[in-house]
Design a protein around this motif. Sequence first.
Motif, PDB file in Angstrom:
ATOM      1  N   GLN A  35       0.827  -1.199   0.000  1.00 21.97           N
ATOM      2  CA  GLN A  35       0.000   0.000   0.000  1.00 21.97           C
ATOM      3  C   GLN A  35       0.868   1.259   0.000  1.00 21.97           C
ATOM      4  O   GLN A  35       0.609   2.195  -0.740  1.00 21.97           O
ATOM      5  CB  GLN A  35      -0.902  -0.019   1.237  1.00 21.97           C
ATOM      6  N   SER A  36       1.930   1.248   0.816  1.00 27.54           N
ATOM      7  CA  SER A  36       2.736   2.471   0.883  1.00 27.54           C
ATOM      8  C   SER A  36       3.552   2.676  -0.398  1.00 27.54           C
ATOM      9  O   SER A  36       3.722   3.801  -0.851  1.00 27.54           O
ATOM     10  CB  SER A  36       3.613   2.489   2.137  1.00 27.54           C
ATOM     11  N   VAL A  37       4.027   1.593  -1.012  1.00 25.69           N
ATOM     12  CA  VAL A  37       4.784   1.744  -2.263  1.00 25.69           C
ATOM     13  C   VAL A  37       3.870   2.276  -3.371  1.00 25.69           C
ATOM     14  O   VAL A  37       4.211   3.231  -4.079  1.00 25.69           O
ATOM     15  CB  VAL A  37       5.442   0.412  -2.692  1.00 25.69           C
ATOM     16  N   LEU A  38       2.685   1.680  -3.517  1.00 24.38           N
ATOM     17  CA  LEU A  38       1.773   2.130  -4.573  1.00 24.38           C
ATOM     18  C   LEU A  38       1.370   3.585  -4.364  1.00 24.38           C
ATOM     19  O   LEU A  38       1.299   4.368  -5.313  1.00 24.38           O
ATOM     20  CB  LEU A  38       0.550   1.219  -4.626  1.00 24.38           C
ATOM     21  N   LYS A  39       1.129   3.939  -3.102  1.00 25.34           N
ATOM     22  CA  LYS A  39       0.743   5.315  -2.809  1.00 25.34           C
ATOM     23  C   LYS A  39       1.879   6.274  -3.178  1.00 25.34           C
ATOM     24  O   LYS A  39       1.650   7.378  -3.664  1.00 25.34           O
ATOM     25  CB  LYS A  39       0.422   5.420  -1.319  1.00 25.34           C
ATOM     26  N   SER A  40       3.109   5.816  -2.980  1.00 29.43           N
ATOM     27  CA  SER A  40       4.248   6.696  -3.269  1.00 29.43           C
ATOM     28  C   SER A  40       4.423   6.943  -4.764  1.00 29.43           C
ATOM     29  O   SER A  40       5.188   7.809  -5.172  1.00 29.43           O
ATOM     30  CB  SER A  40       5.539   6.132  -2.652  1.00 29.43           C
ATOM     31  N   TYR A  41       3.723   6.190  -5.607  1.00 25.52           N
ATOM     32  CA  TYR A  41       3.728   6.441  -7.050  1.00 25.52           C
ATOM     33  C   TYR A  41       2.405   7.039  -7.524  1.00 25.52           C
ATOM     34  O   TYR A  41       2.157   7.123  -8.723  1.00 25.52           O
ATOM     35  CB  TYR A  41       3.999   5.133  -7.823  1.00 25.52           C
ATOM     36  N   GLY A  42       1.532   7.399  -6.586  1.00 23.06           N
ATOM     37  CA  GLY A  42       0.284   8.040  -6.973  1.00 23.06           C
ATOM     38  C   GLY A  42      -0.804   7.108  -7.466  1.00 23.06           C
ATOM     39  O   GLY A  42      -1.701   7.527  -8.198  1.00 23.06           O
ATOM     40  N   PHE A  43      -0.748   5.832  -7.088  1.00 20.19           N
ATOM     41  CA  PHE A  43      -1.814   4.896  -7.477  1.00 20.19           C
ATOM     42  C   PHE A  43      -2.943   4.931  -6.452  1.00 20.19           C
ATOM     43  O   PHE A  43      -2.701   5.055  -5.254  1.00 20.19           O
ATOM     44  CB  PHE A  43      -1.261   3.469  -7.591  1.00 20.19           C
ATOM     45  N   GLN A  44      -4.181   4.825  -6.930  1.00 21.23           N
ATOM     46  CA  GLN A  44      -5.355   4.835  -6.052  1.00 21.23           C
ATOM     47  C   GLN A  44      -6.017   3.461  -6.068  1.00 21.23           C
ATOM     48  O   GLN A  44      -6.082   2.818  -7.117  1.00 21.23           O
ATOM     49  CB  GLN A  44      -6.372   5.869  -6.548  1.00 21.23           C
ATOM     50  N   GLN A  45      -6.552   3.045  -4.930  1.00 23.76           N
ATOM     51  CA  GLN A  45      -7.133   1.706  -4.857  1.00 23.76           C
ATOM     52  C   GLN A  45      -8.535   1.651  -5.448  1.00 23.76           C
ATOM     53  O   GLN A  45      -9.335   2.565  -5.277  1.00 23.76           O
ATOM     54  CB  GLN A  45      -7.187   1.223  -3.405  1.00 23.76           C
ATOM     55  N   ILE A  46      -8.806   0.536  -6.143  1.00 24.64           N
ATOM     56  CA  ILE A  46     -10.161   0.286  -6.629  1.00 24.64           C
ATOM     57  C   ILE A  46     -10.547  -1.116  -6.160  1.00 24.64           C
ATOM     58  O   ILE A  46      -9.710  -2.019  -6.149  1.00 24.64           O
ATOM     59  CB  ILE A  46     -10.239   0.396  -8.178  1.00 24.64           C
ATOM     60  N   ARG A  47     -11.798  -1.272  -5.693  1.00 22.42           N
ATOM     61  CA  ARG A  47     -12.258  -2.583  -5.222  1.00 22.42           C
ATOM     62  C   ARG A  47     -13.460  -2.994  -6.059  1.00 22.42           C
ATOM     63  O   ARG A  47     -14.502  -2.352  -5.961  1.00 22.42           O
ATOM     64  CB  ARG A  47     -12.653  -2.512  -3.748  1.00 22.42           C
ATOM     65  N   THR A  48     -13.293  -4.010  -6.868  1.00 24.55           N
ATOM     66  CA  THR A  48     -14.396  -4.456  -7.713  1.00 24.55           C
ATOM     67  C   THR A  48     -14.960  -5.767  -7.150  1.00 24.55           C
ATOM     68  O   THR A  48     -14.283  -6.454  -6.387  1.00 24.55           O
ATOM     69  CB  THR A  48     -13.929  -4.669  -9.169  1.00 24.55           C
TER      70      THR A  48
END
Length: 450
Positions: A35-48
């Motif tokens: 979660q912290s790595v993805l956030k550090s690249y500006g990715f947002q979570q999606i839950r399908t």
Amino acid sequence: MSENKKAEKIVGVKGMNDILPADAPLWELFENTVQSVLKSYGFQQIRTPIVESTALFARGLGAVTDIVEKEMYSFVDSMNGDNLTLRPESTAGVVRAALEHNLTYDGPKRLWYAGPMFRHERPQRGRYRQFHQVGAEALGFTGPDIDAELIMLCQRLWDDLGLQNIKLELNSIGNADERNRHRADLVTYFEQHKDMLDNDAQRRLHSNPLRILDTKNPAMQEMVNAAPKLLDYLGEDSRTHFEGVQRILRHNNIPFTINSRLVRGMDYYNRTVFEWVTDQLGSQGTICGGGRYDPLIEMFGGKPTPACGFAIGVERLLELMKAAGEQFTPNQCDVYVAHQGDAAQLQAFLVAERLRDAGLDVVLHCSSAGAGSSFKSQMKRADASGAAFAVILGEDEMAKGVATIKAMRLGEGENNQTAVALDNVADHVLDQIACGGDCDHPDHNHHHHH
């Protein structure tokens, strides 16, 4: 029928595993890091949703892929006759959601997801029927730069998880025209060597000849290695894009090997494809696969939108983390509250709440079946909980209006027990934690919330 016949035990479904509390710290460490790595690249979570319309996968993955042919959990909804499928992967669902909610209308989107996937295959080490993936999908980015960014994000994740020996393999599978020309030549080549093809390869020859390149059959290796290479069929645009990806990776010192036989199992990939592989899990060496899938959004009825992504097999990655000797002490709490007697029990709840208010994790002793609540057995539990301190409330303490605070990790020294006024318990424990348990003067004033 006899009344006391034991009820028959129901067990879990084969290939769908329980993740027990002992493994939770490992999963949490992994999930928090991701979660912290993805956030550090500006990715947002999606839950399908876990269930999608069967047609979504048949169209998205391609009708002749292994997944659609024989690995999907599909069923008819008995209420309304809809054909539904438990998702075997998440890209198709994310793309469906992006289209349905117009996510890219105001510009490209960096998305990520995590969760269970389902495939009906033979369970084996690191491969389960319910398994977990974490993935990222970047929708609406055209250039080679996003391909490189996704790869660098993976590299950072391995580093942050303390994993070594994960190697990057890279290839370009060009566009449909380039692949079709290559495919035609490939079929011709395999037909010339038909006597060397095993049953599996014979079956795939016309439906999916690229999968023959994946063969694990040693008798076919040499013939397959000499087969026409897709890289030689790439046109100018595809080649420039692929060189662009390599240039950025080289500039950032990300080592890679070009593997001209690398293909992905789904029909929707194009251009850059990559895999992160390791030799530490036996033959199942891929822990992360990804690439571009520019055609997919149009296949789903959207307007042409470029896209690139990857997915990580979580169970495999956790195997690697275990192998790397990551130590996870399931430290349940900071403080264990032991008590004896009715008055002490009521007081213990108050003390435990004050400690939690102060930001500490607290286990309060509660009565249980078949175990005595003697202080001796309570202290055993306090020890097993991993707590740094035990707070003890007994008859004596209640009479004096104090609590005994015992430092559990100091060894058997004399100074590991202190009596503290009930109102000061939380402050005292915080002080002790702040100075590592060896401050002798009680007038310390630094409160550390952890």
